[in-house]
Scaffold this active site. Sequence first.
Site, short mmCIF file in Angstrom:
data_model
loop_
_atom_site.label_atom_id
_atom_site.label_comp_id
_atom_site.label_asym_id
_atom_site.label_seq_id
_atom_site.Cartn_x
_atom_site.Cartn_y
_atom_site.Cartn_z
N ASP A 1 0.84 -1.20 0.00
CA ASP A 1 0.00 0.00 0.00
C ASP A 1 0.87 1.25 0.00
O ASP A 1 1.99 1.23 -0.50
CB ASP A 1 -0.93 -0.03 1.23
CG ASP A 1 -2.29 0.61 0.95
OD1 ASP A 1 -2.32 1.83 0.79
OD2 ASP A 1 -3.30 -0.11 0.90
N HIS B 1 -3.64 6.02 3.69
CA HIS B 1 -4.41 4.87 3.25
C HIS B 1 -3.90 3.55 3.81
O HIS B 1 -4.65 2.73 4.34
CB HIS B 1 -4.40 4.85 1.72
CG HIS B 1 -5.32 3.88 1.08
ND1 HIS B 1 -4.96 2.58 0.80
CD2 HIS B 1 -6.58 4.01 0.63
CE1 HIS B 1 -5.96 1.96 0.20
NE2 HIS B 1 -6.96 2.80 0.09
N SER C 1 -11.33 -0.55 -0.85
CA SER C 1 -10.06 -0.62 -0.11
C SER C 1 -10.27 -0.96 1.34
O SER C 1 -9.41 -1.54 1.98
CB SER C 1 -9.32 0.73 -0.17
OG SER C 1 -8.56 0.86 -1.33
#
Length: 599
Positions: free
Chosen positions: A181, A221, A415
Amino acid sequence: MSGRPRRTLVLAATLGAALAFGAPAALAGTAPVSPSGSAASAPAAAPQAAAPASQSATWVAGTRAYLVITAPGDTTAVRNAVTANGGTVFQYYDAIGVITAHSASASFAATMRGVSGVQQVGATRTSDVPADAYNPALPANPAQSTTPSGEPVRADMTQIKADQAWAVTTGSASVKVGILDTGVDDQHQDLAPNFNAADSASCAYGKPDTRTGAWRDIGTHGTHVAGTVAAAKNGKGVIGVAPGVKISSVRIAEPNSSLFFAENTICGFMWAGDHGFKVTNNSYYTDPWQFNCPDNADQAAIIEGVKRAQEYAEGKGSLQVAAAGNSNLDLANKTTDTESPNDSTPVTRTITNACLDIPTELPGVVTVSAMGTTAKASYSNYGLNVVDITAPGGDATGIYSTLPGGKYGSMSGTSMASPHVAGVAALLVSTNPGITPAQLRDKLATQANDVACPSDSRCKGTTAKNGFFGEGQVDALKAVGSTPPPGKFFENTADFAIGDNTTVESSLTVSGVTGNAPTTLKVGVNIVHTYIGDLKVDLIAPDGSVYTLHNRSGGSTDNINQVYTVNASSEVANGTWKLRVNDNAGGDIGRIDSWNLTF
């Protein structure tokens, strides 16, 4: 809501504030959140890089990255051809026959396609390789906030029955999950107890960077995703689906652009295979093409290179879990791509189902759609025989999880759904040691709860398997054993410090149980301690009988988070039971975080 561009605004409600963050371009899961809610069995492949060259000697304006594909094995001849034809070898993997090359020559790809032994060549981007690739800057290490004690169970965890599964197991510390990620804040109070720095790295630009902190988050994220997988059950903030497993960060997003190019993904999968990751979470697509089409020479090489790396990782025992995307598209009926290439100027192009979202649509990858509470999330991509399974991704209120700097906030998207599945997969591995990726895929399907199509003509298939929800919604409780442990449950959540060369006891008073303890008394133990090879852990019955649970095994492994089964049928159930921990060496300390008995 335009989620799949993975270029939208994410509202992240941090402690005491609501902050808007720009989402990385290729992230699969960053739909907006309302402000009100806040190759089978290949040989080991150590990554091989060309001898380092100085930035000034190697990088020039116009430098582009290419995948050069050849037969697996010795790639020396093809690497020599790269150098002879105006390129430099940035990275190579003999085991899968993939070379990452850089060149500023506009004719490099065409020339290399004519070289003997070269199968495919493709540019991985339509923009220049940043000069930073030759001397990468380390991400920031943010100052850490703290949060008051308290760990309310999230609605998404209740939805998939993770809160009930924890009474059976919180996962094994021997199970490694890779977060591929934007990076992970390893200092976060809810992630540090489970973070595995030894197997973390950056793969930005396509070459492993193992410097301390290279794996840290360049955005928010990856840290959010990591918390959903395995935030610690430590009385603070949030709890992940599998709070007893280990997480490693492999940063594949590049700074500044936050893009995930093919060479980065390849590096990440090869790292996962070589470092024993049982599961990886992939909440992104491979930039710059939202869909890669095999009739385009560049995109065909991207498909082949990433596919070989995924097969290598799977051959080493790693299952890849990936987000389906947030454009509300039917992936089983593709017609148009308007968002690619996202590293320069997107154009509208006609596509077919032969064009693939990478890595989401690669064979062997588990593709995850997103649900709200009961329905498909409005933004989630779908597609019969493309989507494998579904999980909560948040809709109006989002999924609450960890953010860099000790903070917490909400995001929505596939996600956010994908790490729920990665967490359940980690629980399955914990309770089924030795399970293969193929078997794990099967178990993920069989434990899922069927979700019927709504009255929506876009949803094709049956209740058992359809385009919106695949095999159904993950069920963590079924994954670890179908039902909660029978009988009465007693727990002590008070912390007891374990010092060097000391003995500490934590007590539980059991009452209201008739007769003796069962032959299968469940003893749940959560000990936070580095180097568990120092520890001896015993269960002490009310009459003083000793049952050894752990006796100085595990070596340098951190933490004990396990459910033991003890035949205590000779013991009267009611009375005071104790967990005794002996630390038998110096240099490592910790605490009894919690323990429990289930009769």
